[in-house]
Motif scaffolding. Structure first.
Motif, PDB file in Angstrom:
ATOM      1  N   UNK A 350     -29.274 -50.463  -6.702  1.00 50.57           N
ATOM      2  CA  UNK A 350     -30.413 -49.639  -7.114  1.00 50.57           C
ATOM      3  C   UNK A 350     -30.281 -49.226  -8.574  1.00 50.57           C
ATOM      4  N   UNK A 351     -29.070 -48.847  -8.992  1.00 51.56           N
ATOM      5  CA  UNK A 351     -28.872 -48.451 -10.391  1.00 51.56           C
ATOM      6  C   UNK A 351     -29.110 -49.620 -11.336  1.00 51.56           C
ATOM      7  N   UNK A 356     -31.770 -45.636 -15.407  1.00 54.42           N
ATOM      8  CA  UNK A 356     -31.779 -44.221 -15.772  1.00 54.42           C
ATOM      9  C   UNK A 356     -31.623 -43.311 -14.556  1.00 54.42           C
ATOM     10  N   UNK A 357     -31.453 -43.892 -13.379  1.00 54.30           N
ATOM     11  CA  UNK A 357     -31.330 -43.065 -12.177  1.00 54.30           C
ATOM     12  C   UNK A 357     -30.088 -42.183 -12.272  1.00 54.30           C
ATOM     13  N   UNK A 359     -27.180 -39.328 -10.599  1.00 55.69           N
ATOM     14  CA  UNK A 359     -26.393 -39.178  -9.383  1.00 55.69           C
ATOM     15  C   UNK A 359     -27.112 -38.323  -8.348  1.00 55.69           C
ATOM     16  N   UNK A 360     -27.821 -37.299  -8.799  1.00 61.53           N
ATOM     17  CA  UNK A 360     -28.542 -36.443  -7.855  1.00 61.53           C
ATOM     18  C   UNK A 360     -29.653 -37.217  -7.151  1.00 61.53           C
ATOM     19  N   UNK A 361     -30.263 -38.171  -7.874  1.00 63.30           N
ATOM     20  CA  UNK A 361     -31.294 -38.997  -7.252  1.00 63.30           C
ATOM     21  C   UNK A 361     -30.676 -39.904  -6.188  1.00 63.30           C
ATOM     22  N   UNK A 362     -29.555 -40.515  -6.545  1.00 62.40           N
ATOM     23  CA  UNK A 362     -28.893 -41.403  -5.587  1.00 62.40           C
ATOM     24  C   UNK A 362     -28.431 -40.634  -4.352  1.00 62.40           C
ATOM     25  N   UNK A 363     -27.974 -39.421  -4.551  1.00 63.56           N
ATOM     26  CA  UNK A 363     -27.527 -38.621  -3.408  1.00 63.56           C
ATOM     27  C   UNK A 363     -28.671 -38.376  -2.435  1.00 63.56           C
ATOM     28  N   UNK A 364     -29.844 -38.088  -2.987  1.00 67.91           N
ATOM     29  CA  UNK A 364     -31.007 -37.847  -2.116  1.00 67.91           C
ATOM     30  C   UNK A 364     -31.450 -39.142  -1.431  1.00 67.91           C
ATOM     31  N   UNK A 365     -31.437 -40.242  -2.168  1.00 74.13           N
ATOM     32  CA  UNK A 365     -31.808 -41.531  -1.585  1.00 74.13           C
ATOM     33  C   UNK A 365     -30.820 -41.918  -0.483  1.00 74.13           C
ATOM     34  N   UNK A 366     -29.548 -41.673  -0.730  1.00 73.13           N
ATOM     35  CA  UNK A 366     -28.543 -41.961   0.297  1.00 73.13           C
ATOM     36  C   UNK A 366     -28.789 -41.131   1.552  1.00 73.13           C
ATOM     37  N   UNK A 536     -37.217 -42.466 -13.510  1.00 73.37           N
ATOM     38  CA  UNK A 536     -36.733 -43.824 -13.276  1.00 73.37           C
ATOM     39  C   UNK A 536     -37.406 -44.835 -14.197  1.00 73.37           C
ATOM     40  N   UNK A 537     -38.342 -44.356 -15.015  1.00 72.05           N
ATOM     41  CA  UNK A 537     -39.034 -45.240 -15.949  1.00 72.05           C
ATOM     42  C   UNK A 537     -40.240 -45.943 -15.377  1.00 72.05           C
ATOM     43  N   UNK A 538     -40.783 -45.430 -14.276  1.00 75.72           N
ATOM     44  CA  UNK A 538     -41.900 -46.116 -13.610  1.00 75.72           C
ATOM     45  C   UNK A 538     -43.254 -45.655 -14.160  1.00 75.72           C
TER      46      UNK A 538
END
Length: 538
Positions: A350-351, A356-357, A359-366, A536-538
């Motif tokens: 995903x990164x 630009x993702x 760690x807090x975003x990844x934690x929530x996605x996880x 995330x740059x979207x």
């Protein structure tokens, strides 16, 4: 009476002769198409812009040069050169800006017909749904539309960016190629029986991303190039700003040996195509650990693409025309490596796509997608492959469609959304499910796609009935800006997204097509993913 009969006979003789010869004068060239026995005329390989070679490499498209004599439009033009393939595939070339037109033969002497301009996908790094034939859609429309398909530049040829490119060339040239096609349609499509005042633009994957970018181009400036839009699996990849994209230019200059030249852009332009293509490879984005699926893509240039797509739509900076957005059940399975075996693999993937993702975003996605009790076992796949696919599919495809459908509905613009969920036994067994842009086979018809080897076997048997259903909705929208008036007999009415309680989309499955509501748990996930979209740059 005899004289009248002779006149009628002569009229039809000349009309038929014209249709068979199908010579169209575009001013810069005359093209001879062909009339097929199925009643559809086609013109293949029409040049819509000057060859983007030599000094025009990395430049905006230019008007095509004048050609003498009659050009035979009986073969598709070369495809644009993809990233990551060397030697170049035989059917590709730098001189690739060609389009195809399909039209009912009778339209040449009757009233002008609605036009469907379809943009192929390929992650902006290849032309991947190339040379699709518009005949199936035309026949499904009761010979009532004209279809245009085309190639556009991809990879560095279409999307190289950086300070030197801005100063000496042009950025976002692949998008500018698309706009060039739409301008060509406005100028010339009436000569093929199409109505320039009734143009629907559509596309799949990166083609659907192109639709959203065209809707928000120049901050939503309406140049009246199209009048409705269809985005099939709309793709919201991460985009870079001009300064952020400099790394890709610098790396290409270094790899090609152009770093010692005062004018590095001129050096790149002077390279023979094989030397340039050899270095056209995928590399990691800044701060990412591995290469993304697609390196090159649209850049925020403060002009054609003035901001992130999410932000432009949220600010109301988009063209207000009727729209269809939608996706398939399993958007991510075609992209995520099957060997994803743990959360670390998932987060690294995903990164690599959204560098630009945080760690807090990844934690929530996880937390949403990658808990141990969500793992699944499929042949040849790691246990985290399927949940990672679900996460990636919703980040990039499904949730953007949900959000943009809501934005159009709130703006009072007719907005429809679909969930394509056709089941194929082999794909279900493999875990691929209903994969990315599977709906394209039903839209165009099985005999009209170039990637026939990817058509699921069941589409020739048990799933064959879904094809007229989908074609009915699509051709109705093309003809009337509404998927309902000309829909296939016996199919349910496709209600707009905001109708009743909202979040209503059509569920497309063989024998089960119906309206459904987006599940609340998916709405909650999408609310979060959309909220971090610009980060995330979207």
């Amino acid at each position: 009476m005899a004289l009248y009969t002779l006149s009628v006979v002569l009229f039809f003789f000349f009309a038929i002769t014209h249709a068979q010869n199908a010579v169209v004068d575009l001013g810069y060239a005359r093209y001879r198409g062909q009339r097929n026995s199925n009643g559809v005329s086609e013109w293949l390989g029409i040049r819509y812009a000057a060859p983007p070679v030599g000094n025009l490499r990395f430049s905006a498209p230019r008007e095509p040069r004048k050609m003498d004599g009659v050009q035979y439009a009986s073969r598709h033009g070369a495809l644009c050169i993809p990233t990551g393939k060397y030697p170049m595939p035989n059917n590709t070339a730098e001189d690739c800006l060609f389009l195809d037109v399909y039209a009912p033969a009778k339209s040449e002497k009757s009233k002008l017909l609605p036009v469907f301009v379809w943009i192929q996908g390929g992650g902006f790094n290849e032309n991947s749904q190339y040379n699709y034939n518009g005949t199936g859609l035309i026949k499904a429309s009761d010979m009532g539309i004209v279809v245009v398909t085309f190639n556009y530049r991809v990879g560095p040829y279409g999307f190289l960016s950086g300070e030197e490119v801005v100063e000496g060339g042009s950025v976002n040239n692949g998008l500018k190629d698309q706009i060039m096609v739409l301008k060509w349609v406005q100028k010339h499509i009436s000569k093929f029986g199409g109505d320039p005042d009734h143009v629907v633009v559509g596309g799949a994957s990166a083609g659907a991303a192109s639709v959203t970018l065209l809707l928000s181009a120049y901050g939503g400036r309406d140049d009246h190039l199209f009048h409705a839009a269809v985005a099939e699996s709309q793709s919201f990849a991460g985009m870079l700003r001009l300064n952020e994209s400099q790394f890709a230019y610098n790396n290409l200059v270094i790899r090609t040996g152009c770093a010692s030249y005062d004018d590095t852009l001129a050096c790149l332009r002077n390279l023979d195509i094989n030397s340039l293509q050899r270095e056209n490879i995928n590399t990691p984005l800044p701060t990412a650990q591995a290469p993304p699926l697609y390196l090159y893509g649209p850049t925020i240039d403060d002009e054609l693409v003035p901001d992130y797509t999410y932000r432009l739509f949220r600010k109301g900076k988009f063209i207000k025309v009727p729209v269809i957005f939608g996706d398939v059940t399993d958007e991510g399975t075609s992209f995520v490596p099957r060997n994803i075996s743990d959360v670390g693999d998932a987060d690294t993937f995903i990164q690599s796509q959204f560098n630009e993702i945080q760690l807090e975003h990844l934690a929530r996605i996880n937390e949403w997608y990658l808990q141990e009790n969500q793992t699944q076992q499929y042949p040849g796949a790691g246990p985290y492959w399927k949940p990672t696919s679900t996460a990636y599919g919703e980040i990039r495809y499904t949730c953007p469609g949900v959000d943009v459908s809501s934005i159009f509905a709130k703006a009072g613009v007719p907005s429809w959304n679909y969930h394509y969920a056709v089941l194929d036994p082999a794909l279900e067994a493999s875990g691929d499910g209903t994969p990315h842009i599977a709906e394209r086979f039903a839209i165009f018809g099985l005999e009209n796609v170039s990637d026939k080897d990817k058509v699921p076997a069941s589409y020739y048997t048990t799933n064959a009935p879904i094809i007229p259903v989908v074609q009915g909705y699509w051709t109705s929208f093309i003809k009337s800006f509404d998927p309902n008036p000309h829909r296939y007999a016996g199919t349910p009415k496709w209600k707009t997204w905001g109708q009743n309680e909202g979040y209503r989309r059509i569920f497309l499955r063989t024998g089960e097509t119906r309206m459904e509501s987006v599940p609340m748990v998916q709405r909650d996930r999408c609310e979060y993913l959309v909220s971090i979209g610009t980060e995330l740059g979207q």
